[in-house]
Design a protein around this motif. Structure first.
Motif, mmCIF file in Angstrom:
data_model
loop_
_atom_site.group_PDB
_atom_site.id
_atom_site.type_symbol
_atom_site.label_atom_id
_atom_site.label_comp_id
_atom_site.label_asym_id
_atom_site.label_seq_id
_atom_site.Cartn_x
_atom_site.Cartn_y
_atom_site.Cartn_z
ATOM 1 N N GLU A 173 0.737 -1.060 -0.234
ATOM 2 C CA GLU A 173 -0.028 -0.127 0.013
ATOM 3 C C GLU A 173 0.946 1.300 0.128
ATOM 4 O O GLU A 173 0.458 2.339 -0.579
ATOM 5 C CB GLU A 173 -1.048 -0.081 1.202
ATOM 6 C CG GLU A 173 -2.062 -0.927 0.900
ATOM 7 C CD GLU A 173 -3.113 -0.781 2.101
ATOM 8 O OE1 GLU A 173 -2.826 -0.288 3.289
ATOM 9 O OE2 GLU A 173 -4.278 -1.150 2.044
ATOM 10 N N GLN A 174 1.905 1.342 0.747
ATOM 11 C CA GLN A 174 2.615 2.473 0.919
ATOM 12 C C GLN A 174 3.558 2.620 -0.559
ATOM 13 O O GLN A 174 3.619 3.749 -0.877
ATOM 14 C CB GLN A 174 3.715 2.316 1.865
ATOM 15 C CG GLN A 174 3.538 2.325 3.285
ATOM 16 C CD GLN A 174 4.372 1.952 4.385
ATOM 17 O OE1 GLN A 174 5.456 1.434 4.083
ATOM 18 N NE2 GLN A 174 4.096 2.302 5.798
ATOM 19 N N ALA A 175 3.963 1.688 -1.202
ATOM 20 C CA ALA A 175 4.668 1.844 -2.256
ATOM 21 C C ALA A 175 3.506 2.321 -3.506
ATOM 22 O O ALA A 175 3.894 3.170 -4.438
ATOM 23 C CB ALA A 175 4.959 0.373 -2.898
ATOM 24 N N GLU B 94 2.627 2.969 -14.386
ATOM 25 C CA GLU B 94 3.955 2.105 -14.392
ATOM 26 C C GLU B 94 4.551 2.261 -13.043
ATOM 27 O O GLU B 94 5.025 1.147 -12.597
ATOM 28 C CB GLU B 94 4.897 2.798 -15.634
ATOM 29 C CG GLU B 94 4.683 2.423 -16.961
ATOM 30 C CD GLU B 94 4.536 0.949 -17.170
ATOM 31 O OE1 GLU B 94 5.482 0.225 -16.833
ATOM 32 O OE2 GLU B 94 3.586 0.419 -17.741
ATOM 33 N N ASP B 95 4.476 3.081 -12.197
ATOM 34 C CA ASP B 95 5.126 3.256 -11.025
ATOM 35 C C ASP B 95 4.282 2.206 -10.215
ATOM 36 O O ASP B 95 4.739 1.423 -9.177
ATOM 37 C CB ASP B 95 4.927 4.874 -10.222
ATOM 38 C CG ASP B 95 5.926 5.424 -10.675
ATOM 39 O OD1 ASP B 95 7.035 5.125 -11.648
ATOM 40 O OD2 ASP B 95 5.789 6.769 -10.357
ATOM 41 N N VAL B 96 2.817 2.080 -10.289
ATOM 42 C CA VAL B 96 2.092 1.108 -9.608
ATOM 43 C C VAL B 96 2.482 -0.143 -9.977
ATOM 44 O O VAL B 96 2.591 -0.965 -9.100
ATOM 45 C CB VAL B 96 0.546 1.479 -9.983
ATOM 46 C CG1 VAL B 96 -0.271 0.254 -9.374
ATOM 47 C CG2 VAL B 96 -0.030 2.828 -9.338
ATOM 48 N N LEU B 97 2.782 -0.432 -11.436
ATOM 49 C CA LEU B 97 2.962 -1.800 -11.800
ATOM 50 C C LEU B 97 4.336 -2.275 -11.091
ATOM 51 O O LEU B 97 4.833 -3.280 -10.790
ATOM 52 C CB LEU B 97 3.086 -1.837 -13.396
ATOM 53 C CG LEU B 97 3.308 -3.222 -13.850
ATOM 54 C CD1 LEU B 97 2.222 -4.345 -13.571
ATOM 55 C CD2 LEU B 97 3.224 -2.925 -15.530
ATOM 56 N N ASP B 98 5.332 -1.263 -10.997
ATOM 57 C CA ASP B 98 6.634 -1.489 -10.501
ATOM 58 C C ASP B 98 6.506 -1.760 -9.038
ATOM 59 O O ASP B 98 7.356 -2.690 -8.502
ATOM 60 C CB ASP B 98 7.456 -0.339 -10.758
ATOM 61 C CG ASP B 98 8.086 0.071 -12.062
ATOM 62 O OD1 ASP B 98 7.842 -0.892 -12.857
ATOM 63 O OD2 ASP B 98 8.557 1.139 -12.325
ATOM 64 N N ALA B 99 5.595 -1.061 -8.530
ATOM 65 C CA ALA B 99 5.402 -1.401 -6.911
ATOM 66 C C ALA B 99 4.899 -2.792 -6.700
ATOM 67 O O ALA B 99 5.264 -3.484 -5.772
ATOM 68 C CB ALA B 99 4.535 -0.559 -6.381
ATOM 69 N N LEU B 100 3.954 -3.097 -7.739
ATOM 70 C CA LEU B 100 3.471 -4.601 -7.481
ATOM 71 C C LEU B 100 4.443 -5.399 -8.094
ATOM 72 O O LEU B 100 4.667 -6.671 -7.145
ATOM 73 C CB LEU B 100 2.108 -4.778 -8.471
ATOM 74 C CG LEU B 100 0.838 -3.960 -8.291
ATOM 75 C CD1 LEU B 100 0.058 -4.013 -9.534
ATOM 76 C CD2 LEU B 100 0.357 -4.487 -7.120
ATOM 77 N N LEU C 41 -4.419 5.657 -12.598
ATOM 78 C CA LEU C 41 -4.863 4.717 -13.207
ATOM 79 C C LEU C 41 -6.110 4.677 -13.931
ATOM 80 O O LEU C 41 -6.981 5.536 -13.265
ATOM 81 C CB LEU C 41 -4.984 3.277 -12.288
ATOM 82 C CG LEU C 41 -3.873 3.139 -11.583
ATOM 83 C CD1 LEU C 41 -4.222 1.766 -10.420
ATOM 84 C CD2 LEU C 41 -2.766 2.327 -12.429
ATOM 85 N N SER C 42 -6.048 3.885 -15.074
ATOM 86 C CA SER C 42 -7.399 3.973 -15.914
ATOM 87 C C SER C 42 -7.937 2.570 -15.822
ATOM 88 O O SER C 42 -7.627 1.873 -16.840
ATOM 89 C CB SER C 42 -7.678 4.703 -17.235
ATOM 90 O OG SER C 42 -6.698 4.154 -17.860
ATOM 91 N N LEU C 43 -8.177 2.074 -14.809
ATOM 92 C CA LEU C 43 -8.526 0.498 -14.786
ATOM 93 C C LEU C 43 -9.693 0.003 -15.746
ATOM 94 O O LEU C 43 -10.505 0.667 -16.011
ATOM 95 C CB LEU C 43 -9.067 -0.061 -13.480
ATOM 96 C CG LEU C 43 -8.230 0.424 -11.957
ATOM 97 C CD1 LEU C 43 -8.703 0.111 -10.859
ATOM 98 C CD2 LEU C 43 -6.888 -0.368 -12.116
ATOM 99 N N ARG C 44 -9.252 -0.957 -16.396
ATOM 100 C CA ARG C 44 -10.182 -1.661 -17.414
ATOM 101 C C ARG C 44 -11.338 -2.280 -16.738
ATOM 102 O O ARG C 44 -12.307 -2.720 -17.350
ATOM 103 C CB ARG C 44 -9.360 -2.527 -18.379
ATOM 104 C CG ARG C 44 -8.490 -1.665 -19.124
ATOM 105 C CD ARG C 44 -7.616 -2.475 -19.999
ATOM 106 N NE ARG C 44 -6.608 -1.811 -20.816
ATOM 107 C CZ ARG C 44 -6.841 -1.280 -22.265
ATOM 108 N NH1 ARG C 44 -7.614 -1.558 -22.916
ATOM 109 N NH2 ARG C 44 -5.676 -0.778 -22.714
ATOM 110 N N VAL D 145 -4.662 -4.367 -17.752
ATOM 111 C CA VAL D 145 -5.585 -4.333 -16.636
ATOM 112 C C VAL D 145 -5.508 -2.688 -15.974
ATOM 113 O O VAL D 145 -6.680 -2.322 -15.737
ATOM 114 C CB VAL D 145 -5.585 -5.433 -15.702
ATOM 115 C CG1 VAL D 145 -6.618 -4.965 -14.717
ATOM 116 C CG2 VAL D 145 -6.118 -6.685 -16.379
ATOM 117 N N LEU D 146 -4.248 -2.347 -15.611
ATOM 118 C CA LEU D 146 -3.880 -1.069 -15.020
ATOM 119 C C LEU D 146 -3.948 0.140 -15.730
ATOM 120 O O LEU D 146 -4.107 0.979 -15.274
ATOM 121 C CB LEU D 146 -2.674 -1.207 -14.301
ATOM 122 C CG LEU D 146 -2.759 -2.268 -13.151
ATOM 123 C CD1 LEU D 146 -0.970 -2.382 -12.674
ATOM 124 C CD2 LEU D 146 -3.662 -2.074 -12.222
ATOM 125 N N SER D 147 -3.895 -0.016 -17.187
ATOM 126 C CA SER D 147 -3.827 1.252 -17.808
ATOM 127 C C SER D 147 -4.868 1.259 -19.125
ATOM 128 O O SER D 147 -5.652 0.302 -19.293
ATOM 129 C CB SER D 147 -2.708 1.376 -18.507
ATOM 130 O OG SER D 147 -2.143 0.173 -19.157
#
Length: 181
Positions: free
Chosen positions: A59-61, A69-75, A133-136, A179-181
């Motif tokens: 969650e912090q990341a 891309e930052d969200v994906l990198d954190a995941l 994010l623009s979640l699909r 899914v995330l973009s």
């Protein structure tokens, strides 16, 4: 709890007796019984702690992420950290096996899974609301899908330790990106 975590990775759940864990932790068997009652309760507490720590870090990341891309990198970093932590994946999958025969463990694992998924879904939804994010799909379904991808890669790693999971991980990242973009 750390001694139980390590013992499960080395011996499996069946081989991780209170005697082994107490010896490795440098405490008496009676102390384990006093605080946890049963081996199953100790296992549940270990998994709860593991989930809480991993969820907080993730969650912090995600909160710090400025774009998709930052969200994906954190995941991906969170997944790689967890996968690289030898005892954690083995312990979780040992617990899943035990849950097939133990209703209490099954209920606890199901609740932890829902809670963890809900936390990820909430973090994703906050990023969607912020325009990052623009979640699909709905955030809950996105979180479920991301965990399913990670589970699949982990099962491959556990069942075939010599397998180079790099290409598989790259495909999972591509699917997550969709899914995330």
């Amino acid at each position: 709890m750390e001694a139980m975590r390590t013992s499960v990775a080395a011996r499996g759940i069946a081989g991780s007796t209170f005697d082994h864990v107490a010896h490795e932790a440098g405490v008496s068997r009676g102390l384990l019984h006093y605080y946890f009652g049963t081996k199953e309760q100790l296992l549940i507490e270990v998994v709860r702690r593991e989930c809480a720590v991993r969820t907080e870090r993730l969650e912090q990341a995600i909160e710090a992420a400025a774009d998709a891309e930052d969200v994906l990198d954190a995941l991906v970093r969170s997944f790689e950290d967890w996968l690289g932590d030898g005892p954690a994946p083995v312990m979780i999958y040992e617990m899943l096996t035990l849950a097939q025969r133990n209703e209490e463990i099954a209920g606890e694992l199901a609740e932890l899974g829902r809670r963890t998924r809900s936390h990820l879904a909430g973090a994703l939804e906050r990023k969607r609301a912020a325009g990052v994010l623009s979640l699909r799909v709905e955030s809950e379904l996105a979180a479920m899908f991301l965990f399913a991808l990670a589970d699949g890669v982990i099962v491959r790693r556990l069942s075939e330790p010599e397998l180079d999971i790099g290409p598989l991980t790259e495909q999972a990242i591509a699917a997550a990106r969709a899914v995330l973009s």
